[in-house]
Design a protein around this motif. Structure first.
Motif, PDB file in Angstrom:
ATOM      1  N   SER A  75      16.722 -17.482  15.968  1.00 14.21           N
ATOM      2  CA  SER A  75      16.831 -18.861  15.482  1.00 14.21           C
ATOM      3  C   SER A  75      15.595 -19.263  14.690  1.00 14.21           C
ATOM      4  N   GLY A  76      14.423 -18.916  15.192  1.00 12.64           N
ATOM      5  CA  GLY A  76      13.196 -19.238  14.478  1.00 12.64           C
ATOM      6  C   GLY A  76      13.077 -18.520  13.153  1.00 12.64           C
ATOM      7  N   SER A  77      13.722 -17.377  13.035  1.00 14.51           N
ATOM      8  CA  SER A  77      13.651 -16.580  11.814  1.00 14.51           C
ATOM      9  C   SER A  77      14.668 -16.994  10.757  1.00 14.51           C
ATOM     10  N   TYR A  78      15.880 -17.350  11.169  1.00 13.93           N
ATOM     11  CA  TYR A  78      16.964 -17.573  10.219  1.00 13.93           C
ATOM     12  C   TYR A  78      17.342 -19.035   9.993  1.00 13.93           C
ATOM     13  N   PHE A  79      17.236 -19.867  10.989  1.00  8.37           N
ATOM     14  CA  PHE A  79      17.670 -21.248  10.813  1.00  8.37           C
ATOM     15  C   PHE A  79      16.595 -22.031  10.070  1.00  8.37           C
ATOM     16  N   LYS A  80      16.919 -22.445   8.872  1.00  9.89           N
ATOM     17  CA  LYS A  80      15.977 -23.206   8.060  1.00  9.89           C
ATOM     18  C   LYS A  80      15.874 -24.648   8.542  1.00  9.89           C
ATOM     19  N   ASN A  81      16.921 -25.146   9.132  1.00  8.47           N
ATOM     20  CA  ASN A  81      16.917 -26.480   9.713  1.00  8.47           C
ATOM     21  C   ASN A  81      16.148 -26.400  11.033  1.00  8.47           C
ATOM     22  N   ARG A  82      14.989 -27.010  11.083  1.00  6.24           N
ATOM     23  CA  ARG A  82      14.120 -26.912  12.269  1.00  6.24           C
ATOM     24  C   ARG A  82      14.801 -27.438  13.527  1.00  6.24           C
ATOM     25  N   PHE A  83      15.601 -28.482  13.372  1.00  6.49           N
ATOM     26  CA  PHE A  83      16.321 -29.035  14.517  1.00  6.49           C
ATOM     27  C   PHE A  83      17.224 -27.960  15.130  1.00  6.49           C
ATOM     28  N   SER A  84      17.992 -27.278  14.303  1.00 11.95           N
ATOM     29  CA  SER A  84      18.878 -26.214  14.786  1.00 11.95           C
ATOM     30  C   SER A  84      18.088 -25.064  15.390  1.00 11.95           C
ATOM     31  N   PRO A 144      26.491 -11.015   0.023  1.00 13.14           N
ATOM     32  CA  PRO A 144      25.240 -11.618  -0.472  1.00 13.14           C
ATOM     33  C   PRO A 144      25.187 -13.145  -0.338  1.00 13.14           C
ATOM     34  N   SER A 145      26.315 -13.784  -0.240  1.00 13.55           N
ATOM     35  CA  SER A 145      26.310 -15.242  -0.102  1.00 13.55           C
ATOM     36  C   SER A 145      25.645 -15.694   1.205  1.00 13.55           C
ATOM     37  N   LEU A 146      25.557 -14.799   2.180  1.00 10.15           N
ATOM     38  CA  LEU A 146      24.900 -15.139   3.445  1.00 10.15           C
ATOM     39  C   LEU A 146      23.383 -15.209   3.295  1.00 10.15           C
ATOM     40  N   ALA A 147      22.867 -14.670   2.204  1.00  7.95           N
ATOM     41  CA  ALA A 147      21.421 -14.609   1.970  1.00  7.95           C
ATOM     42  C   ALA A 147      20.905 -15.807   1.201  1.00  7.95           C
ATOM     43  N   LEU A 171       6.451 -18.632  12.515  1.00  4.86           N
ATOM     44  CA  LEU A 171       5.142 -18.307  11.954  1.00  4.86           C
ATOM     45  C   LEU A 171       5.007 -16.835  11.575  1.00  4.86           C
ATOM     46  N   LEU A 172       5.656 -15.946  12.333  1.00  9.32           N
ATOM     47  CA  LEU A 172       5.453 -14.508  12.142  1.00  9.32           C
ATOM     48  C   LEU A 172       6.510 -13.821  11.286  1.00  9.32           C
ATOM     49  N   VAL A 173       7.696 -14.415  11.187  1.00  7.33           N
ATOM     50  CA  VAL A 173       8.785 -13.750  10.448  1.00  7.33           C
ATOM     51  C   VAL A 173       9.029 -14.501   9.138  1.00  7.33           C
ATOM     52  N   ASN A 174       8.085 -14.350   8.210  1.00  7.90           N
ATOM     53  CA  ASN A 174       8.278 -14.934   6.880  1.00  7.90           C
ATOM     54  C   ASN A 174       9.349 -14.162   6.124  1.00  7.90           C
ATOM     55  N   LYS A 175       9.391 -12.869   6.362  1.00  3.43           N
ATOM     56  CA  LYS A 175      10.410 -11.986   5.807  1.00  3.43           C
ATOM     57  C   LYS A 175      10.885 -11.108   6.958  1.00  3.43           C
ATOM     58  N   VAL A 176      12.201 -10.926   7.061  1.00  8.09           N
ATOM     59  CA  VAL A 176      12.745 -10.132   8.154  1.00  8.09           C
ATOM     60  C   VAL A 176      12.467  -8.655   7.885  1.00  8.09           C
ATOM     61  N   THR A 177      11.548  -8.103   8.676  1.00  8.74           N
ATOM     62  CA  THR A 177      11.255  -6.674   8.677  1.00  8.74           C
ATOM     63  C   THR A 177      11.172  -6.230  10.129  1.00  8.74           C
ATOM     64  N   VAL A 178      11.277  -4.949  10.342  1.00  4.99           N
ATOM     65  CA  VAL A 178      11.185  -4.426  11.702  1.00  4.99           C
ATOM     66  C   VAL A 178       9.846  -4.819  12.321  1.00  4.99           C
ATOM     67  N   THR A 179       8.777  -4.677  11.555  1.00  5.50           N
ATOM     68  CA  THR A 179       7.440  -4.993  12.070  1.00  5.50           C
ATOM     69  C   THR A 179       7.318  -6.472  12.432  1.00  5.50           C
ATOM     70  N   ASN A 180       7.795  -7.352  11.568  1.00  3.60           N
ATOM     71  CA  ASN A 180       7.688  -8.789  11.838  1.00  3.60           C
ATOM     72  C   ASN A 180       8.518  -9.212  13.046  1.00  3.60           C
ATOM     73  N   PHE A 205      19.535  -8.968  14.600  1.00  4.26           N
ATOM     74  CA  PHE A 205      18.925  -8.882  13.275  1.00  4.26           C
ATOM     75  C   PHE A 205      19.593  -7.806  12.420  1.00  4.26           C
ATOM     76  N   ALA A 206      19.819  -6.629  12.991  1.00  4.79           N
ATOM     77  CA  ALA A 206      20.465  -5.558  12.219  1.00  4.79           C
ATOM     78  C   ALA A 206      21.878  -5.971  11.829  1.00  4.79           C
ATOM     79  N   GLY A 207      22.587  -6.611  12.744  1.00  5.26           N
ATOM     80  CA  GLY A 207      23.947  -7.055  12.439  1.00  5.26           C
ATOM     81  C   GLY A 207      23.975  -8.078  11.315  1.00  5.26           C
ATOM     82  N   PHE A 208      23.085  -9.066  11.387  1.00 10.57           N
ATOM     83  CA  PHE A 208      23.089 -10.086  10.347  1.00 10.57           C
ATOM     84  C   PHE A 208      22.602  -9.521   9.013  1.00 10.57           C
ATOM     85  N   GLU A 209      21.587  -8.672   9.039  1.00  3.02           N
ATOM     86  CA  GLU A 209      21.099  -8.073   7.787  1.00  3.02           C
ATOM     87  C   GLU A 209      22.171  -7.181   7.156  1.00  3.02           C
TER      88      GLU A 209
END
Length: 192
Positions: free
Chosen positions: A48-57, A183-186, A103-112, A172-176
Motif C-alpha cells: 500500500s505504501g508503495s503503490y497507493f498514491k492517495n495517502r488516505f488509501s 500498461p494502463s495499470l502503470a 520513503l524507501l520504495v520510490n521505484k519498485v525494485t527487488v532491493t527497495n 509485487f511480482a503479480g502486480f508488476e
C-alpha cells in the motif's frame, strides 16, 4: 483516463482482498499457532505504501485489513487474542510500515521492496513489543525487561518477516507482471 484509474484501483484492491482472505481463514488451520504470525498483513502495508498514491488509501487499507483480521481472530480465538494488552501499538507499527515503504520504495525494485520489508518488520518488532511490555505484569518495567520481551518475540517476528517477504514477492511480482501486460495499470496519474 478515469476508467484506467479505476482498473488500477480495482487490481490493487484485489491483491489486498486476497491477503485479507488468507488472513481470515488462517484460524481454521490446524497449525494456526505457527501460521498466526506468518501473515501477509505486513506485505499489505509495504504494498500500500508503495503503490497507493492517495495517502488516505495507503494508510487506511492496511489498518482496515488489520482491524478486520483482529475482529475475525477475536471472534474465533477469543477477544484477548485479537485485542491483547497494547494492541493499538501494533496499529501504530503498521502505519509506520506504510511510511517506511513510502520513503524507501520510490521505484519498485527487488532491493527497495526487500529494504522496506526489513525496515518495516524491524519497526513492527520494536513498536508492537513495546506495547506488550509497557504496563505488563509479566515483564519488569525496566530496559532489561523490555529486552527480555523483544527476545521472547523473535520466533514470532521471524515468522512475520518470512510472511512479509513471501507475500510481498507474490503481491509485487503479480502486480508488476500485470503492469507489463496491461500498461494502463502503470499510470502515474492514477487515483490509487
Amino acid at each position: 483516463m478515469e476508467r484506467k484509474s479505476n482498473a488500477r484501483l480495482l487490481v490493487l484492491l484485489t491483491f489486498v482482498a486476497f491477503i485479507i482472505g488468507l488472513r481470515m481463514v488462517a484460524p481454521l488451520s490446524p497449525d494456526f499457532k505457527w501460521f498466526a504470525n506468518f501473515s501477509g498483513v505486513g506485505a499489505v502495508a509495504i504494498f500500500s505504501g508503495s503503490y497507493f498514491k492517495n495517502r488516505f488509501s495507503a494508510y487506511v487499507l492496511p489498518m482496515l485489513v488489520l482491524l478486520l483480521s483482529d475482529l475475525g481472530l477475536a471472534m474465533t480465538m477469543g477477544v484477548n487474542y485479537g485485542f491483547y494488552q497494547g494492541w493499538y501499538y501494533t496499529y501504530i507499527a503498521f502505519a509506520l510500515m506504510v511510511l517506511s515503504a513510502q520513503l524507501l520504495v520510490n521505484k519498485v525494485t527487488v532491493t527497495n521492496v526487500f529494504a522496506a520489508s526489513l525496515v518495516g518488520v524491524f519497526i513492527h518488532w520494536i513498536i508492537s513489543d513495546f506495547g506488550v511490555w509497557y504496563g505488563s505484569t509479566y515483564y519488569p518495567q525496566t530496559l532489561a525487561g523490555f529486552w527480555t520481551c523483544l527476545v521472547a518475540a523473535i520466533p514470532f517476528e521471524l515468522n512475520f518477516l518470512y510472511g512479509t517477504l513471501i507475500y510481498s514477492v507474490i503481491m509485487f511480482a503479480g502486480f508488476e507482471a500485470l503492469k507489463s501486460k496491461f500498461p494502463s495499470l502503470a499510470l502515474r496519474t492514477a487515483i490509487a
